[in-house]
Design an enzyme around this catalytic site. Structure first.
Site, PDB file in Angstrom:
ATOM      1  N   SER A  30       3.926  -2.187  10.235  1.00 18.49           N
ATOM      2  CA  SER A  30       5.374  -2.245  10.441  1.00 18.49           C
ATOM      3  C   SER A  30       5.992  -3.581  10.031  1.00 18.49           C
ATOM      4  O   SER A  30       6.962  -4.038  10.644  1.00 18.49           O
ATOM      5  CB  SER A  30       5.724  -1.902  11.898  1.00 18.49           C
ATOM      6  OG  SER A  30       5.337  -0.563  12.200  1.00 18.49           O
ATOM      7  N   GLU A  62      -4.887  -4.886  10.746  1.00 21.36           N
ATOM      8  CA  GLU A  62      -3.853  -3.871  10.937  1.00 21.36           C
ATOM      9  C   GLU A  62      -4.111  -3.128  12.240  1.00 21.36           C
ATOM     10  O   GLU A  62      -4.939  -2.196  12.275  1.00 21.36           O
ATOM     11  CB  GLU A  62      -3.875  -2.867   9.774  1.00 21.36           C
ATOM     12  CG  GLU A  62      -3.593  -3.489   8.417  1.00 21.36           C
ATOM     13  CD  GLU A  62      -3.062  -2.464   7.420  1.00 21.36           C
ATOM     14  OE1 GLU A  62      -1.996  -2.722   6.860  1.00 21.36           O
ATOM     15  OE2 GLU A  62      -3.688  -1.416   7.231  1.00 21.36           O
ATOM     16  N   GLU A 103      -6.617   4.631   8.166  1.00 26.14           N
ATOM     17  CA  GLU A 103      -6.397   6.046   7.840  1.00 26.14           C
ATOM     18  C   GLU A 103      -7.643   6.650   7.204  1.00 26.14           C
ATOM     19  O   GLU A 103      -7.956   7.823   7.420  1.00 26.14           O
ATOM     20  CB  GLU A 103      -5.159   6.183   6.931  1.00 26.14           C
ATOM     21  CG  GLU A 103      -3.890   5.913   7.733  1.00 26.14           C
ATOM     22  CD  GLU A 103      -2.736   5.352   6.935  1.00 26.14           C
ATOM     23  OE1 GLU A 103      -2.767   5.392   5.696  1.00 26.14           O
ATOM     24  OE2 GLU A 103      -1.783   4.852   7.574  1.00 26.14           O
ATOM     25  N   GLY A 141       3.066   2.224  10.744  1.00 29.67           N
ATOM     26  CA  GLY A 141       4.043   3.294  10.572  1.00 29.67           C
ATOM     27  C   GLY A 141       4.793   3.661  11.834  1.00 29.67           C
ATOM     28  O   GLY A 141       5.437   4.711  11.890  1.00 29.67           O
ATOM     29  N   ASN A 192       0.866  -1.179   0.000  1.00 30.64           N
ATOM     30  CA  ASN A 192       0.000   0.000   0.000  1.00 30.64           C
ATOM     31  C   ASN A 192       0.903   1.229   0.000  1.00 30.64           C
ATOM     32  O   ASN A 192       1.517   1.545   1.012  1.00 30.64           O
ATOM     33  CB  ASN A 192      -0.887  -0.033   1.261  1.00 30.64           C
ATOM     34  CG  ASN A 192      -1.727   1.222   1.425  1.00 30.64           C
ATOM     35  OD1 ASN A 192      -1.811   2.043   0.510  1.00 30.64           O
ATOM     36  ND2 ASN A 192      -2.343   1.360   2.584  1.00 30.64           N
ATOM     37  N   TRP A 193       0.957   1.876  -1.147  1.00 29.71           N
ATOM     38  CA  TRP A 193       1.850   3.045  -1.257  1.00 29.71           C
ATOM     39  C   TRP A 193       1.271   4.274  -0.568  1.00 29.71           C
ATOM     40  O   TRP A 193       1.944   5.290  -0.429  1.00 29.71           O
ATOM     41  CB  TRP A 193       2.130   3.360  -2.735  1.00 29.71           C
ATOM     42  CG  TRP A 193       3.152   2.438  -3.369  1.00 29.71           C
ATOM     43  CD1 TRP A 193       3.701   1.311  -2.817  1.00 29.71           C
ATOM     44  CD2 TRP A 193       3.752   2.578  -4.664  1.00 29.71           C
ATOM     45  NE1 TRP A 193       4.594   0.742  -3.687  1.00 29.71           N
ATOM     46  CE2 TRP A 193       4.649   1.496  -4.830  1.00 29.71           C
ATOM     47  CE3 TRP A 193       3.612   3.500  -5.707  1.00 29.71           C
ATOM     48  CZ2 TRP A 193       5.406   1.320  -5.996  1.00 29.71           C
ATOM     49  CZ3 TRP A 193       4.367   3.327  -6.867  1.00 29.71           C
ATOM     50  CH2 TRP A 193       5.253   2.253  -7.003  1.00 29.71           C
ATOM     51  N   LYS A 194       0.004   4.204  -0.167  1.00 30.74           N
ATOM     52  CA  LYS A 194      -0.667   5.348   0.467  1.00 30.74           C
ATOM     53  C   LYS A 194      -0.509   6.596  -0.416  1.00 30.74           C
ATOM     54  O   LYS A 194      -0.513   6.463  -1.637  1.00 30.74           O
ATOM     55  CB  LYS A 194      -0.132   5.555   1.890  1.00 30.74           C
ATOM     56  CG  LYS A 194      -0.208   4.246   2.710  1.00 30.74           C
ATOM     57  CD  LYS A 194       0.059   4.429   4.184  1.00 30.74           C
ATOM     58  CE  LYS A 194      -0.065   3.083   4.890  1.00 30.74           C
ATOM     59  NZ  LYS A 194       0.117   3.178   6.325  1.00 30.74           N
TER      60      LYS A 194
END
Ligand code: 13P
Length: 249
Positions: A206, A161, A93, A167, A9-11
């Site tokens: 992570s 998650e 998010e 992160g 997931n490159w966000k």
């Protein structure tokens, strides 16, 4: 047995220049027995899909409606049309930044299935919820509310998650991951019967080269949803290899 998936997931990271990282991954090929998925930002989808080879491409969100007056949103059929075969839904998010409820995520998952996309439905507890001993209750409620009745292994992947692990470099213990994944597996089988055993359960938060093999050895962990360590081919490749090694065993 659920299939194995290494998902990146490159966000909100990357421009056209970042596609070189995808090209580097593509040049290595996808190891036998695993699927590899990259979810770049929406503006890169078409270019990513054009060069992705055996790597699947996914969006990071979609609207529940097919089309209409929803400025800034994209629909599931638009993602499919751009070359995506997956879409991440209900990431923490988005739940935090856009107030997405389980019901909203469920409507989006129905739209994704209707467009022929596989939904990667994300769930996970906050640190406060974990410390209050509510983890299993929270993730089971999210799972129940976020998955449509039509969920199956051909249109759904579930990603656990923990919000506090995203992160942060903090990772739950292997026991904690195993406890949640086995509870999620039981909940999927209770709701969907034997088919619930085939829905892949990813861990995310992570994940990196140094911890991937240990996490993949946990029962009911069928792969990972990786953020930061998916941005560079050199970081993501060892995670893919660690997953492939579990198949080769
Ligand atoms: P990190 O791997 O950067 O912790 O992100 C995890 C994540 O949110 C993937 O969706």
């Amino acid at each position: 047995m659920a299939r194995k998936l290494a998902a990146g997931n490159w966000k909100m990271n990357g421009t056209g220049a970042s596609l070189g990282e995808l090209e580097a991954l593509v040049s290595e090929g996808v190891p036998q027995g695993v699927e590899v998925l990259i979810c770049p930002p929406a503006p890169l989808l078409t270019r990513a899909a054009a060069l992705a080879g055996d790597i699947a491409i996914g969006g990071q969100d979609c609207h529940a409606a097919v089309s209409g007056a929803h400025t800034g949103d994209v629909s599931a059929i638009m993602l499919k049309d751009a070359g995506a075969s997956y879409v991440i839904l209900g990431h923490s998010e988005r739940r935090a930044d856009h107030g997405e409820s389980d019901a909203v995520v469920r409507a989006k998952a129905e739209a994704a299935a209707g467009a022929g996309l596989q939904a990667v439905v994300c769930i996970g507890e906050t640190l406060d919820e974990r410390e209050a001993g509510q983890t299993l209750q929270v993730v089971e409620t999210q799972l129940t509310g976020s998955l449509p009745d039509t969920a199956s292994a051909s249109n759904t992947v579930v990603a656990y998650e923990p919000v506090w692990a995203i992160g942060t470099g903090k990772v739950p213990t292997l026991e904690q991951i195993g406890e949640v994944h086995s509870a999620l597996r039981a909940a999927l089988v209770a709701r969907f019967g034997a088919a619930g055993g085939d829905i892949p359960l990813l861990y995310g938060g992570s994940v990196k080269a140094g911890n991937a093999a240990d996490i993949f050895a946990v029962p009911n962990v069928d792969g990972a949803l990786v953020g930061g360590a998916s941005l560079k081919a050199a970081d993501f490749r060892p995670i893919i290899s660690a997953l492939a090694a579990t198949v080769a065993e």
